[in-house]
Design a protein around this motif. Structure first.
Motif, PDB file in Angstrom:
ATOM      1  N   LEU A 124     -96.384  -1.319  33.356  1.00  0.00           N
ATOM      2  CA  LEU A 124     -95.611  -1.524  34.577  1.00  0.00           C
ATOM      3  C   LEU A 124     -96.025  -2.819  35.272  1.00  0.00           C
ATOM      4  N   LYS A 125     -97.336  -3.118  35.302  1.00  0.00           N
ATOM      5  CA  LYS A 125     -97.813  -4.348  35.913  1.00  0.00           C
ATOM      6  C   LYS A 125     -97.252  -5.571  35.208  1.00  0.00           C
ATOM      7  N   ARG A 126     -97.053  -5.456  33.895  1.00  0.00           N
ATOM      8  CA  ARG A 126     -96.559  -6.585  33.105  1.00  0.00           C
ATOM      9  C   ARG A 126     -95.036  -6.535  32.929  1.00  0.00           C
ATOM     10  N   HIS A 127     -94.369  -5.689  33.736  1.00  0.00           N
ATOM     11  CA  HIS A 127     -92.909  -5.573  33.724  1.00  0.00           C
ATOM     12  C   HIS A 127     -92.408  -5.134  32.348  1.00  0.00           C
ATOM     13  N   GLY A 128     -93.172  -4.274  31.686  1.00  0.00           N
ATOM     14  CA  GLY A 128     -92.772  -3.742  30.400  1.00  0.00           C
ATOM     15  C   GLY A 128     -91.914  -2.497  30.544  1.00  0.00           C
ATOM     16  N   PRO A 129     -91.552  -1.869  29.424  1.00  0.00           N
ATOM     17  CA  PRO A 129     -90.662  -0.690  29.446  1.00  0.00           C
ATOM     18  C   PRO A 129     -91.414   0.582  29.851  1.00  0.00           C
ATOM     19  N   SER A 130     -91.795   0.676  31.105  1.00  0.00           N
ATOM     20  CA  SER A 130     -92.540   1.842  31.579  1.00  0.00           C
ATOM     21  C   SER A 130     -92.357   1.989  33.082  1.00  0.00           C
ATOM     22  N   ASN A 131     -92.364   3.253  33.543  1.00  0.00           N
ATOM     23  CA  ASN A 131     -92.351   3.520  34.985  1.00  0.00           C
ATOM     24  C   ASN A 131     -93.743   3.861  35.499  1.00  0.00           C
ATOM     25  N   GLY A 132     -94.758   3.718  34.628  1.00  0.00           N
ATOM     26  CA  GLY A 132     -96.135   3.970  35.022  1.00  0.00           C
ATOM     27  C   GLY A 132     -96.563   5.421  34.903  1.00  0.00           C
ATOM     28  N   LEU A 133     -95.661   6.305  34.479  1.00  0.00           N
ATOM     29  CA  LEU A 133     -95.970   7.731  34.424  1.00  0.00           C
ATOM     30  C   LEU A 133     -96.195   8.190  32.986  1.00  0.00           C
ATOM     31  N   CYS A 134     -97.005   9.227  32.838  1.00  0.00           N
ATOM     32  CA  CYS A 134     -97.300   9.807  31.528  1.00  0.00           C
ATOM     33  C   CYS A 134     -96.057  10.511  30.987  1.00  0.00           C
ATOM     34  N   ALA A 135     -95.724  10.256  29.731  1.00  0.00           N
ATOM     35  CA  ALA A 135     -94.547  10.873  29.118  1.00  0.00           C
ATOM     36  C   ALA A 135     -94.746  12.362  28.853  1.00  0.00           C
ATOM     37  N   LEU A 136     -96.002  12.815  28.824  1.00  0.00           N
ATOM     38  CA  LEU A 136     -96.296  14.216  28.517  1.00  0.00           C
ATOM     39  C   LEU A 136     -96.346  15.103  29.750  1.00  0.00           C
ATOM     40  N   CYS A 137     -96.923  14.588  30.848  1.00  0.00           N
ATOM     41  CA  CYS A 137     -97.098  15.444  32.029  1.00  0.00           C
ATOM     42  C   CYS A 137     -96.491  14.868  33.307  1.00  0.00           C
ATOM     43  N   GLY A 138     -96.056  13.605  33.278  1.00  0.00           N
ATOM     44  CA  GLY A 138     -95.423  13.011  34.443  1.00  0.00           C
ATOM     45  C   GLY A 138     -96.367  12.465  35.488  1.00  0.00           C
ATOM     46  N   ALA A 139     -97.693  12.522  35.237  1.00  0.00           N
ATOM     47  CA  ALA A 139     -98.669  11.989  36.193  1.00  0.00           C
ATOM     48  C   ALA A 139     -98.810  10.483  36.007  1.00  0.00           C
ATOM     49  N   TRP A 140     -99.456   9.829  36.992  1.00  0.00           N
ATOM     50  CA  TRP A 140     -99.708   8.392  36.892  1.00  0.00           C
ATOM     51  C   TRP A 140    -100.609   8.137  35.688  1.00  0.00           C
ATOM     52  N   GLU A 141    -100.205   7.201  34.814  1.00  0.00           N
ATOM     53  CA  GLU A 141    -100.882   7.019  33.538  1.00  0.00           C
ATOM     54  C   GLU A 141    -101.712   5.738  33.513  1.00  0.00           C
ATOM     55  N   ASP A 142    -103.035   5.889  33.732  1.00  0.00           N
ATOM     56  CA  ASP A 142    -103.958   4.801  33.452  1.00  0.00           C
ATOM     57  C   ASP A 142    -104.757   5.192  32.213  1.00  0.00           C
ATOM     58  N   CYS A 143    -105.721   4.367  31.834  1.00  0.00           N
ATOM     59  CA  CYS A 143    -106.465   4.628  30.603  1.00  0.00           C
ATOM     60  C   CYS A 143    -107.260   5.932  30.682  1.00  0.00           C
ATOM     61  N   ASN A 144    -107.863   6.190  31.831  1.00  0.00           N
ATOM     62  CA  ASN A 144    -108.625   7.425  31.979  1.00  0.00           C
ATOM     63  C   ASN A 144    -107.725   8.647  31.851  1.00  0.00           C
ATOM     64  N   HIS A 145    -106.501   8.540  32.332  1.00  0.00           N
ATOM     65  CA  HIS A 145    -105.581   9.667  32.215  1.00  0.00           C
ATOM     66  C   HIS A 145    -105.268   9.961  30.758  1.00  0.00           C
ATOM     67  N   ILE A 146    -105.015   8.927  29.978  1.00  0.00           N
ATOM     68  CA  ILE A 146    -104.643   9.119  28.577  1.00  0.00           C
ATOM     69  C   ILE A 146    -105.731   9.870  27.816  1.00  0.00           C
ATOM     70  N   PHE A 147    -106.981   9.494  28.038  1.00  0.00           N
ATOM     71  CA  PHE A 147    -108.061  10.011  27.209  1.00  0.00           C
ATOM     72  C   PHE A 147    -108.871  11.137  27.851  1.00  0.00           C
ATOM     73  N   PHE A 148    -108.733  11.335  29.173  1.00  0.00           N
ATOM     74  CA  PHE A 148    -109.654  12.278  29.819  1.00  0.00           C
ATOM     75  C   PHE A 148    -109.000  13.267  30.786  1.00  0.00           C
ATOM     76  N   THR A 149    -107.990  12.870  31.541  1.00  0.00           N
ATOM     77  CA  THR A 149    -107.504  13.760  32.592  1.00  0.00           C
ATOM     78  C   THR A 149    -106.120  14.345  32.344  1.00  0.00           C
ATOM     79  N   CYS A 150    -105.371  13.832  31.384  1.00  0.00           N
ATOM     80  CA  CYS A 150    -104.089  14.431  31.023  1.00  0.00           C
ATOM     81  C   CYS A 150    -104.337  15.845  30.485  1.00  0.00           C
ATOM     82  N   PRO A 151    -103.473  16.821  30.782  1.00  0.00           N
ATOM     83  CA  PRO A 151    -103.656  18.170  30.231  1.00  0.00           C
ATOM     84  C   PRO A 151    -103.832  18.191  28.717  1.00  0.00           C
TER      85      PRO A 151
END
Length: 207
Positions: free
Chosen positions: A151-178
């Motif tokens: 999202l910061k680089r204006h890429g094809p993303s709304n910044g949200l996780c495709a699996l749970c809908g939460a804000w997706e940063d690196c920690n979310h992908i590997f540690f806090t996503c359900p």
């Protein structure tokens, strides 16, 4: 790193991402709550309950909080309860200089002495292939192609996780996503350990 907000009316300070209370931004100190919050860029003014008792907050989450999130929520409420407010504008100062003014030398000193550098050294000392070391260093710095980075680089993303809908940063992908937490539950069961890292630095510390 050093921009400290002094909240007054709370209109120019983001509740989760700006440093306005404690020792750093709330998103880094309460990562489980941030990963499931409904509005990652809500301001302090927007999070306040104006018609309720002083110190009440109206923060919404995408799902019901589990035990770990409840503990973080209790700690968060204790920290932000009863903070003063008025109708003047928020102020920002540079906490790494006594004068409150930004300087590049203070940034250098902080980087040379901070935990981030120590974490990078720990990564390069691990006995894993070089490609994994590079991957881990990018993970710690939050430079992997997460929704946030796209999202910061204006890429094809709304910044949200495709699996749970939460804000997706690196920690979310590997540690806090359900899904990630399910994976870690499997690791704990398989290895008979109590590993439950909340972020990349916790993971590196396990080594």
């Amino acid at each position: 790193m050093g921009a400290k907000h002094r909240v007054r009316n709370g209109r120019r300070t983001y509740f989760w991402t700006d440093w306005w209370t404690g020792i750093g931004p709330l998103r880094t100190r309460f990562p489980r709550l941030f990963s499931c919050c409904e509005s990652p860029f809500i301001t302090v003014e927007g999070a306040r309950v104006h018609d309720g008792a002083p110190g009440e907050w109206r923060l919404r989450f995408r799902r019901q909080l589990g035990l770990a999130e409840r503990v973080e929520w209790d700690n968060l409420c204790r920290e932000v309860q009863g903070l003063p407010t008025d109708h003047t504008e928020d102020e920002v100062s540079w906490a790494l200089e006594p004068s409150g003014a930004f300087s590049t030398s203070s940034v250098y000193v902080r980087l040379a002495q901070g935990a981030a550098i120590a974490s990078f050294k720990d990564v390069w000392r691990t006995r894993v292939p070089p490609k994994i070391k590079v991957f881990l260093s990018q993970l710690i710095r939050g430079r992997l192609p997460s929704g946030e980075q796209l999202l910061k680089r204006h890429g094809p993303s709304n910044g949200l996780c495709a699996l749970c809908g939460a804000w997706e940063d690196c920690n979310h992908i590997f540690f806090t996503c359900p899904t990630a937490r399910l994976m870690w539950a499997g690791v704990r069961e398989l290895l008979a350990c109590n590993w439950n890292p909340a972020g990349a630095r916790d993971f590196i510390a396990l080594a």
